[in-house]
Scaffold this active site. Structure first.
Site, mmCIF file in Angstrom:
data_model
loop_
_atom_site.group_PDB
_atom_site.id
_atom_site.type_symbol
_atom_site.label_atom_id
_atom_site.label_comp_id
_atom_site.label_asym_id
_atom_site.label_seq_id
_atom_site.Cartn_x
_atom_site.Cartn_y
_atom_site.Cartn_z
ATOM 1 N N GLU A 1 -23.916 0.377 5.691
ATOM 2 C CA GLU A 1 -24.879 -0.327 4.837
ATOM 3 C C GLU A 1 -25.588 0.635 3.899
ATOM 4 O OE1 GLU A 1 -27.522 -2.621 7.308
ATOM 5 O OE2 GLU A 1 -25.932 -3.935 7.982
ATOM 6 N N GLU B 1 -20.351 -5.392 12.125
ATOM 7 C CA GLU B 1 -21.513 -5.825 12.909
ATOM 8 C C GLU B 1 -21.537 -7.338 12.902
ATOM 9 O OE1 GLU B 1 -25.359 -3.942 12.040
ATOM 10 O OE2 GLU B 1 -24.265 -2.080 11.657
HETATM 11 C C1 GAL Z 1 -27.798 -3.673 10.667
HETATM 12 C C2 GAL Z 1 -27.746 -2.159 10.683
HETATM 13 C C3 GAL Z 1 -27.930 -1.630 12.072
HETATM 14 C C4 GAL Z 1 -29.105 -2.274 12.707
HETATM 15 C C5 GAL Z 1 -28.862 -3.744 12.767
HETATM 16 C C6 GAL Z 1 -29.968 -4.487 13.492
HETATM 17 O O1 GAL Z 1 -28.080 -4.172 9.414
HETATM 18 O O2 GAL Z 1 -26.536 -1.701 10.204
HETATM 19 O O3 GAL Z 1 -28.102 -0.246 12.039
HETATM 20 O O4 GAL Z 1 -30.224 -1.979 11.949
HETATM 21 O O5 GAL Z 1 -28.761 -4.227 11.458
HETATM 22 O O6 GAL Z 1 -29.578 -5.791 13.691
#
Ligand code: GAL
Length: 892
Positions: free
Chosen positions: A502, A584
Site C-alpha cells: 500500500e 489482504e
Molecule cells: C492494511 C495495511 C495493513 C494493516 C491493515 C489493517 O491496509 O496494509 O498493514 O494496516 O490494513 O487492517
C-alpha cells in the site's frame, strides 16, 4: 646482522605458517547471543556526533490514522551543519549496489568522536546484562495515555547501546572475521575496539560487517553497537534492540561469499530435475588464487539433517579469483526421481542440501551448505497457483513479526507455535507483512511446507508516519531489496517477492510507477524464478502502478473498500494474463469471547457504539461479523472471492493479533484483527476459517457460549460454523429448525433463539448425512483452576518454551466463559516464567508480570528452561477463592 636476517626469516616463516593454518581452518559460525551489556541513551553531550543523519522535526504526533489513509510527501531533513555518520555507514551496503560508480567510498578521515562507551576500557558493569535476541521495550510498562496505540503503547523508540568483549584467539590471525546480525531495530552503528566499522539503518534486514581490519587477535576485542530507533517510525509495534540472532563468522580469506550461493531448479518432474548452482567466491587475501569449487547434494530428513549418500554431484569447476575480488562458479546436475517440495496435505515439503567445497591445491579451504527444495511453481491467471502441477488455493494469513508477550525478540518455538496453529486451521500460506522475517522463520516455513510472500517495504518515498523508512529509501532501497533476495532466494517456501505494501506511490501516477519499475527490475536481476507483486488498496487497474509487477495483489479491493464496488473483474479485464489474489482480505475485528447484543443482521458491519463495539470496555463483539471501516467480515470477503473462480486465494488480515494498530480502539495495546488472539487462544473466527479451509474435517462450532445469567427470555442469536452444508440446532432438546447453507453463505444462523439456561446442541450434515455434532452448556460458577501445557517436555537450552494455558473452570471442569479471576503463577525448578498474557487487547498488565487476570476464562504463562539445567519444573497457579492447580514439565 646475520642474527637479524635469521630473525626475519623465522618471523616470515611463522607468518607463512599462520597464514597456511588460517587458510585451512574450517569456517566457524559462532553464536554471540550470550552475555551482552546494555543501556539506554548516549553519554551526555554526545548524541549530535553519533547521529546517522539529521532528521526532520516532528511537531505533532498522530495516532489512530485509518490504515487506508493517503500517505504524504516525504519530509525533508535539515541539512547537516555538524558531523553525521552516514558517510561511514553507507559503504556497508556496497556489495548490494550493482553500479560500481554508485558505490560509496569511506571518507579519508575517521569521524571525530569523543564518546566514553566507545573506549575499550570503559567500565560497563553498571549496565544491564542481557542475552540476545533482546527487545528493550517489551517489558513495558505500557504507556496508558498519549498517542501510542499505533505502536502498541510500549516504549520502543530511543537510543540503545550494546557492548560485548569478543575473545579472538591468536590463531585467528589471517582469517576473515565477520559480524552477522540477523536484525537490529534500528539505525545500527558498530564499532570494534573504538573504531567505526559501519552499520545498517533498516531494522528488518539481516546484514554483515567485515571486522577483519579492526580485529586484534590474541585477546579481548570490544564490540559496541548503538541503535537509534526513531519515534513515529512505524504503523505497528516495531520493537527495539538487537531482536534477532547475532553471529561471529570466521573463515579462510578465500571463501564462499556472503549469501553467495544461488540454487535454481528447472525441468522439474517426478522423474528428474535439473539443479544449477552459482557459487560466488570472495578472495580477501592479497594475492590472486585458483581454486576448485565442487558440490555434493544430499537429501534432508524431516528434521533437516543430512541423510545417506549424496544423490548428485556438481563436478569441480576451476575458478580464478583475483586478490580483493570475487568470481562465480556455475555448475549443474540432474537429480533422478527427485523428492519434490510441496505444501501438505496433498504434497510433502522434501528438502535437499548442497554442500559446496572450495579447494586450493587440493586442500579444502571452505565448506558451505545451501538448503533448497525442488518444486515447480506457476502462477496461472486462470487456475491460480500450481505447485508441481497441482492447483493449490492460497489459504493465507498476514502476520507481523512480533510474538505477542515475547515482543519482537525472535524465538523459534514461539514462531513454530504460531505456524502450527495456522496449519491446524488449514492455512497453507503466509505473507511476511511488511518486512523480511527472521531467517529461522523461513527455515520453519520450508520445513512445514507453507508458501510465503517475502515482502521488503511498507513505505517507499512517500511517508506513512513522520520518521518511517521513507527517510532512508533514496539511499538504501537497492541494498535492502537485494539483501532480502540474496538472503532468502534459496528457500523453497518463498513463491512471491513483494516490493511494497500500500505504498504512497499508488497515488503518484507515472512518478510512482517509475519507482515500482526500478524495484521490480532489481528483483528480476537477482531472481527471475519468482514473480513480483505490490499490495494495492488504492491503485485501480487503469493506473500505472499495477502494470509494473507480475501479479495482481489487492488489499480489500476484491470485496470493495468502503462504498467502492469489488474490483476483481476490473483487474481481470485489464490484466487477463496475470494471476489475481487478495494480499489482504477481511480485516474483521473481535475480542475473544466478548459477545455483544444486539447482533447485526447484515453480512458485515463496521464497528460502532453499541453495534459491534463497546465504547466503555473497548471490546469488539465476537460474533465475527464486524470489521474495520475499509474491510469486511470473512463471510463477505469470501462471497466476493467465490464469485470469480480465477481468484487464486487470499491472505487474511491477520492470522494472529499483534502489538499495535488496535483499530478501532486506539486506547488499547494490541490489534483486534487476529483470527487467533495475542496469547494464542482461538477466537470463534478460527473455526470459521477451519470449516472453509479444511472441508474434510468434520466440524460444527457453536457460538456464543451458553452461560448468560440475566439474559433469560432475551433473543440470543446462535451461529454455527461448519464444514457441513446443513445443520439442526436444539435448545434443551427442542429443535430450532434445520438450515441449509445457500450459495455464497458461510455460516448458519438462528437469530431468534431465546436464552434459557441448559444446553445447545447442533447436528451438522453433509450431503444429507450426519457429519459433526457439538454442544455447549451453561456452566456453574468458577471453582477451580486448570493448567494445560502445549508441551510438557522442553529442551534445557535457554530458548525452548512451554506455553501453559490456564483455564478457570466450574466444579465439573468446564471453562467458565466470562471468568476474569486474578491468577498468580509461581515456578520451582530450573525454569522461569518469561511472560504471561490473556489476549485482552485492553490489558496494561506488563507482560513479565506473574500475576494476571484471566480474560474470558483463559490466561497464558510462557515458561522457559534455564540453559544447561535439566530436571523437573513445576508451575503453580493460584486465585483467591478458587482451587489452585499445578503442572510439572521436564527440561531435557
Ligand atoms: C492494511 C495495511 C495493513 C494493516 C491493515 C489493517 O491496509 O496494509 O498493514 O494496516 O490494513 O487492517
Amino acid at each position: 646482522m646475520k642474527r637479524l636476517t635469521k630473525c626475519r626469516a623465522l618471523a616470515s616463516l611463522l607468518l607463512w605458517a599462520v597464514a597456511l593454518l588460517a587458510a585451512a581452518a574450517p569456517r566457524e559460525r559462532l553464536s554471540i547471543n550470550a552475555g551482552w551489556r546494555f543501556t539506554m541513551g548516549d553519554p551526555p553531550g554526545t548524541s549530535a556526533s553519533l547521529r546517522y543523519d539529521v532528521r526532520p522535526e516532528v511537531t505533532a504526533s498522530e495516532d489512530g490514522k485509518a490504515a487506508d489513509a493517503v500517505p504524504q510527501a516525504a519530509a525533508l531533513a535539515a541539512a547537516a551543519q555538524e558531523q553525521v555518520l552516514k558517510p561511514w555507514i553507507l559503504p556497508s551496503g556496497n556489495a548490494f549496489i550493482s553500479d560500481p560508480a554508485r558505490r560509496h567510498r569511506r571518507p579519508a578521515q575517521e569521524p571525530q568522536l569523543d564518546v566514553a562507551y566507545l573506549k575499550p576500557g570503559y567500565d560497563d558493569v553498571a549496565w544491564k546484562r542481557v542475552d540476545l535476541p533482546h527487545d528493550w521495550a517489551i517489558a513495558g510498562p505500557f504507556l496508558e495515555t498519549g498517542p501510542y496505540g499505533g505502536v502498541g503503547r510500549l516504549p520502543s523508540w530511543g537510543i540503545g547501546w550494546y557492548r560485548k568483549a569478543l575473545d579472538i584467539p591468536a590463531s585467528d590471525r589471517g582469517r576473515s572475521i565477520f559480524l552477522d546480525v540477523d536484525g537490529a531495530m534500528s539505525y545500527a552503528t558498530v564499532w570494534l575496539n573504538g573504531k567505526l566499522v559501519g552499520g545498517w539503518p533498516y531494522g528488518y534486514n539481516s546484514w554483515r560487517l567485515d571486522l577483519t581490519p579492526y580485529v586484534v587477535p590474541g585477546g579481548s576485542n570490544m564490540l559496541a553497537i548503538r541503535l537509534d530507533n526513531p519515534p513515529e517510525s512505524s504503523r505497528w509495534y516495531p520493537g527495539g534492540g538487537i531482536y534477532r540472532n547475532v553471529w561471529l563468522t570466521k573463515m579462510a580469506p578465500i571463501h564462499v561469499a556472503h549469501w553467495g550461493t544461488h540454487v535454481r531448479t528447472a525441468r522439474v518432474s517426478r522423474d528428474s530435475a535439473e539443479v544449477s548452482l552459482e557459487v560466488a567466491v570472495d578472495n580477501d587475501s592479497r594475492s590472486g588464487a585458483t581454486v576448485s569449487v565442487a558440490t555434493a547434494i544430499y537429501a534432508l530428513d524431516e528434521q533437516g539433517t543430512r541423510s545417506g549418500q549424496p544423490v548428485a554431484h556438481i563436478q569441480p569447476q576451476r575458478l580464478q579469483v583475483a586478490a580483493g575480488a570475487s568470481n562465480v562458479a556455475t555448475g549443474s546436475t540432474t537429480i533422478a526421481r527427485p523428492r519434490l517440495w510441496g505444501p501438505p496435505p496433498t504434497q510433502h515439503p522434501h528438502r535437499y542440501v548442497a554442500v559446496t567445497t572450495v579447494r586450493r591445491d587440493g586442500v579444502g579451504i571452505d565448506e558451505f551448505e545451501t538448503r533448497f527444495g525442488i518444486r515447480d511453481v506457476r502462477m496461472d491467471p486462470d487456475k491460480g497457483m500450481l505447485v508441481n502441477g497441482e492447483r493449490i488455493a492460497l489459504k493465507g494469513v498476514n502476520n507481523h513479526h512480533d510474538l505477542g508477550a515475547l515482543g519482537a525478540a525472535f524465538n523459534v518455538r514461539a514462531a513454530e507455535r504460531q505456524l502450527q496453529m495456522l496449519v491446524e486451521m488449514g492455512a497453507n500460506a503466509l505473507r511476511m507483512s511488511h518486512n523480511p522475517p527472521a531467517p529461522e522463520l523461513l527455515e520453519l516455513t520450508d520445513r512445514m511446507g507453507i508458501v510465503v510472500i517475502d515482502e521488503v517495504f511498507d513505505v517507499w518515498e512517500r511517508k506513512k508516519t513522520a520518521l518511517d523508512t521513507h527517510l532512508i529509501f533514496p539511499d538504501w532501497h537497492e541494498q535492502d531489496l537485494r539483501a532480502m533476495i540474496r538472503r532468502d532466494r534459496n528457500h523453497p517456501s518463498i513463491v512471491i517477492w513483494s516490493i511494497g505494501n500500500e505504498v504512497g506511490e499508488q497515488y503518484t501516477g507515472e512518478e510512482g510507477a517509475a519507482i515500482g519499475r526500478k524495484l521490480a527490475a532489481i528483483v528480476r536481476q537477482e531472481d527471475r524464478s519468482r514473480p513480483t507483486m505490490t499490495a494495492m488498496n488504492y491503485a485501480r487497474a487503469h493506473m500505472p502502478l499495477p502494470a509494473t509487477v507480475d501479479l495482481v495483489s489487492v488489499n480489500y479491493q476484491g470485496a470493495g473498500i468502503r462504498s467502492n464496488p469489488g474490483r476483481f473483474p476490473e483487474f481481470r479485464a485489464r490484466f487477463p494474463g496475470k494471476m489475481i489474489f487478495s494480499s489482504e482480505s477481511a480485516s474483521a475485528l473481535s475480542s475473544r469471547g466478548e459477545y455483544q447484543f444486539p447482533v447485526t443482521g447484515a453480512l458485515t458491519s463496521s464497528v460502532r457504539p453499541d453495534a459491534g463495539g463497546d465504547w466503555n470496555t473497548h471490546q469488539v463483539s465476537a460474533y465475527e461479523l464486524y470489521a474495520s471501516d475499509f474491510g469486511t467480515s470473512a463471510d463477505r470477503s469470501w462471497s466476493a472471492q467465490d464469485q470469480y473462480p480465477y481468484v487464486a486465494g487470499e491472505f487474511v488480515w491477520s492470522g494472529w493479533d499483534y502489538l499495535g494498530e488496535p483499530t478501532p480502539f486506539y486506547s488499547s495495546r494490541s490489534s483486534y484483527s487476529g483470527i487467533i488472539d495475542l496469547a494464542g487462544f482461538k477466537k470463534d473466527r478460527f473455526y470459521l476459517y477451519q470449516a472453509r479451509w479444511r472441508p474434510d474435517l468434520p466440524l460444527a462450532h457453536i457460538l456464543p457460549h451458553w452461560t448468560w445469567p440475566g439474559r433469560e427470555g432475551k433473543f440470543t442469536p446462535v451461529h454455527v460454523f461448519t464444514s457441513g452444508d446443513e445443520a439442526e440446532l436444539f435448545v434443551n432438546g427442542k429443535s430450532q429448525g434445520r438450515k441449509k447453507r445457500a450459495e455464497f453463505e458461510y455460516r448458519l444462523r438462528w437469530d431468534l433463539v431465546t436464552y434459557e439456561p441448559g444446553g445447545l446442541k447442533v447436528i451438522a450434515y453433509k450431503q444429507g448425512k450426519e457429519w459433526a455434532v457439538s454442544a455447549v452448556r451453561t456452566v456453574g460458577p468458577a471453582a477451580k483452576l486448570d493448567l494445560v501445557p502445549d508441551r510438557s517436555e522442553i529442551a534445557a537450552d535457554g530458548a525452548d518454551l512451554s506455553f501453559i494455558t490456564l483455564r478457570v473452570t466450574d466444579l465439573d471442569g468446564n471453562t467458565v466463559p466470562m471468568a476474569k479471576d486474578s491468577v498468580k503463577f509461581s515456578i520451582e525448578g530450573p525454569g522461569e516464567i518469561v511472560a504471561t498474557d490473556n489476549g485482552d487487547p485492553t490489558s496494561f498488565v506488563p507482560f513479565p508480570s506473574t500475576e494476571r487476570p484471566a480474560f474470558n476464562g483463559l490466561c497464558l504463562a510462557i515458561v522457559r528452561g534455564k540453559p544447561g539445567q535439566k530436571g523437573a519444573i513445576t508451575v503453580r497457579a493460584q486465585a483467591p477463592t478458587l482451587q489452585g492447580a499445578n503442572v510439572t514439565l521436564q527440561a531435557h
